[in-house]
Design an enzyme around this catalytic site. Sequence first.
Site, PDB file in Angstrom:
ATOM      1  N   ARG A  92       0.805  -1.225   0.000  1.00 53.14           N
ATOM      2  CA  ARG A  92       0.000   0.000   0.000  1.00 53.14           C
ATOM      3  C   ARG A  92       0.834   1.268   0.000  1.00 53.14           C
ATOM      4  O   ARG A  92       0.586   2.200  -0.771  1.00 53.14           O
ATOM      5  CB  ARG A  92      -0.878   0.071   1.272  1.00 53.14           C
ATOM      6  CG  ARG A  92      -1.996  -0.878   1.303  1.00 53.14           C
ATOM      7  CD  ARG A  92      -2.246  -1.342   2.734  1.00 53.14           C
ATOM      8  NE  ARG A  92      -1.471  -2.540   2.942  1.00 53.14           N
ATOM      9  CZ  ARG A  92      -1.943  -3.748   2.753  1.00 53.14           C
ATOM     10  NH1 ARG A  92      -3.195  -3.921   2.475  1.00 53.14           N
ATOM     11  NH2 ARG A  92      -1.164  -4.790   2.882  1.00 53.14           N
ATOM     12  N   THR A  93       1.814   1.315   0.914  1.00 53.09           N
ATOM     13  CA  THR A  93       2.511   2.574   1.142  1.00 53.09           C
ATOM     14  C   THR A  93       3.315   2.987  -0.093  1.00 53.09           C
ATOM     15  O   THR A  93       3.223   4.115  -0.564  1.00 53.09           O
ATOM     16  CB  THR A  93       3.415   2.449   2.383  1.00 53.09           C
ATOM     17  OG1 THR A  93       2.621   1.969   3.463  1.00 53.09           O
ATOM     18  CG2 THR A  93       4.018   3.784   2.764  1.00 53.09           C
TER      19      THR A  93
ATOM     20  N   LYS B 293      27.261  -4.386  -3.090  1.00 53.67           N
ATOM     21  CA  LYS B 293      28.702  -4.369  -3.397  1.00 53.67           C
ATOM     22  C   LYS B 293      29.505  -3.762  -2.250  1.00 53.67           C
ATOM     23  O   LYS B 293      30.661  -3.388  -2.428  1.00 53.67           O
ATOM     24  CB  LYS B 293      28.948  -3.561  -4.675  1.00 53.67           C
ATOM     25  CG  LYS B 293      28.239  -4.122  -5.894  1.00 53.67           C
ATOM     26  CD  LYS B 293      28.517  -3.275  -7.123  1.00 53.67           C
ATOM     27  CE  LYS B 293      27.674  -3.716  -8.302  1.00 53.67           C
ATOM     28  NZ  LYS B 293      27.757  -2.766  -9.411  1.00 53.67           N
TER      29      LYS B 293
ATOM     30  N   ARG C 163      11.512   3.956   3.705  1.00 54.93           N
ATOM     31  CA  ARG C 163      11.077   2.963   4.698  1.00 54.93           C
ATOM     32  C   ARG C 163      12.295   2.125   5.064  1.00 54.93           C
ATOM     33  O   ARG C 163      13.019   1.661   4.172  1.00 54.93           O
ATOM     34  CB  ARG C 163       9.979   2.075   4.133  1.00 54.93           C
ATOM     35  CG  ARG C 163       9.746   0.849   5.006  1.00 54.93           C
ATOM     36  CD  ARG C 163       8.538   0.069   4.595  1.00 54.93           C
ATOM     37  NE  ARG C 163       7.323   0.772   4.962  1.00 54.93           N
ATOM     38  CZ  ARG C 163       6.113   0.206   4.923  1.00 54.93           C
ATOM     39  NH1 ARG C 163       5.961  -1.031   4.516  1.00 54.93           N
ATOM     40  NH2 ARG C 163       5.040   0.885   5.285  1.00 54.93           N
TER      41      ARG C 163
ATOM     42  N   HIS D  22       5.166   5.679  11.735  1.00 52.23           N
ATOM     43  CA  HIS D  22       4.676   5.547  10.354  1.00 52.23           C
ATOM     44  C   HIS D  22       3.695   6.702  10.186  1.00 52.23           C
ATOM     45  O   HIS D  22       2.473   6.523  10.181  1.00 52.23           O
ATOM     46  CB  HIS D  22       3.989   4.185  10.200  1.00 52.23           C
ATOM     47  CG  HIS D  22       3.657   3.793   8.794  1.00 52.23           C
ATOM     48  ND1 HIS D  22       3.739   4.659   7.725  1.00 52.23           N
ATOM     49  CD2 HIS D  22       3.230   2.606   8.288  1.00 52.23           C
ATOM     50  CE1 HIS D  22       3.377   4.015   6.618  1.00 52.23           C
ATOM     51  NE2 HIS D  22       3.075   2.776   6.933  1.00 52.23           N
TER      52      HIS D  22
HETATM   53  C1  NCD Z   1       2.108  -1.621   8.135  1.00 53.35           C
HETATM   54  C2  NCD Z   1       3.560  -1.302   8.077  1.00 53.35           C
HETATM   55  O1  NCD Z   1       4.281  -1.753   7.201  1.00 53.35           O
HETATM   56  O2  NCD Z   1       3.942  -0.542   8.934  1.00 53.35           O
HETATM   57  N1  NCD Z   1       1.403  -1.564   6.993  1.00 53.35           N
HETATM   58  C3  NCD Z   1       1.215  -0.418   6.273  1.00 53.35           C
HETATM   59  O3  NCD Z   1       2.121   0.332   6.004  1.00 53.35           O
HETATM   60  N2  NCD Z   1      -0.039  -0.155   5.879  1.00 53.35           N
HETATM   61  C4  NCD Z   1       1.712  -2.602   9.151  1.00 53.35           C
HETATM   62  C5  NCD Z   1       2.280  -3.979   9.141  1.00 53.35           C
HETATM   63  O4  NCD Z   1       3.325  -4.279   8.569  1.00 53.35           O
HETATM   64  O5  NCD Z   1       1.648  -4.833   9.783  1.00 53.35           O
END
Ligand code: NCD
Length: 306
Positions: free
Chosen positions: A56-57, A84, A106, A134
């Site tokens: 999703r993100t 590398k 991320r 997040h």
């Molecule tokens: C989550 C995440 O990756 O922090 N999902 C998200 O971004 N919608 C939650 C998870 O991994 O359970």
Amino acid sequence: MNTHNLIGIEDLSASEINKILNLADTYANKLKSGNFKSDRLKGKVIFTLFFEDSTRTRTSFELAAKRLGADVVDWAPERSSLSKGETLSDTIMTLNAMGPDAIVVRHKEYNAPRFIAGLADCPVINAGDSYREHPTQALLDALTMRRRFGKIAGLRVAICGDIAHSRVANSNMILLSKLGAEVHVIAPAALKPEKFPAPGVKAFDSMKEGLAGCDVVMMLRNQKERMASGLVESDDAFFRDYGLTYEKLAFAKPSAAVMHPGPMNRGVEIDGDVADDKERSLILEQVRNGVPTRMAVMDLLLKGKL
Ligand code: NCD
């Protein structure tokens, strides 16, 4: 905000959160009424750096950038020179030298987004780090609640399950407290953090007590990749005690909405029928609201308006 980054909800004031939500709401309406596309960020280049998997993100950041006319360069660690032996700081300085207008990152490390922000000349947006923050997820969750209930202040929101390993829970606790919601967390002792990131959060062991009077029931995945083994007895036992079924949902208000950031594990933290309930479940609405929320964040940060 005295920085041009979005590293965590902890850095935002209530009025900055509301500013993002107001613009996100406007974008959500525009997206709803058609195939909205603007050139507000035309000519801007956004790098997405996902050191951890995402559905999703990552997709919604990309879509949000494109809806605003920006170009997106998706960089993947497994296809990079990290393999590398290049260090993270050399990688970031290399990418920064190409002049991106924003970096979305991320990472599994606690401090990675802040570290990267220290090396970059452009805004850095945290798309999830470790179990800490997040921020865009909490913002899209707040937008979803606001659009459903017309407000955040005064709502009673239960966040249930693996709180200890959840950056979503952490950012939500901070955001909801800042905007005046009442936050309940419901978890077995092994999945409850030692302390909470916001004042006033109430902790419960049982779904029956914790869900009483709740307007929103937010379920979380058991994040086994971040968990010491043996913390959860078994998926079946977890579902029996904490899995959201219609029976447990009845402890909350009759109007209560069900939320989940995804990815879901059906039959572990949530019953499939509850997740798919068109009246009660806002899960796909959360996904939809990810795009306008990230449009608002990128718009405000890249225009220096936050
Ligand atoms: C989550 C995440 O990756 O922090 N999902 C998200 O971004 N919608 C939650 C998870 O991994 O359970």
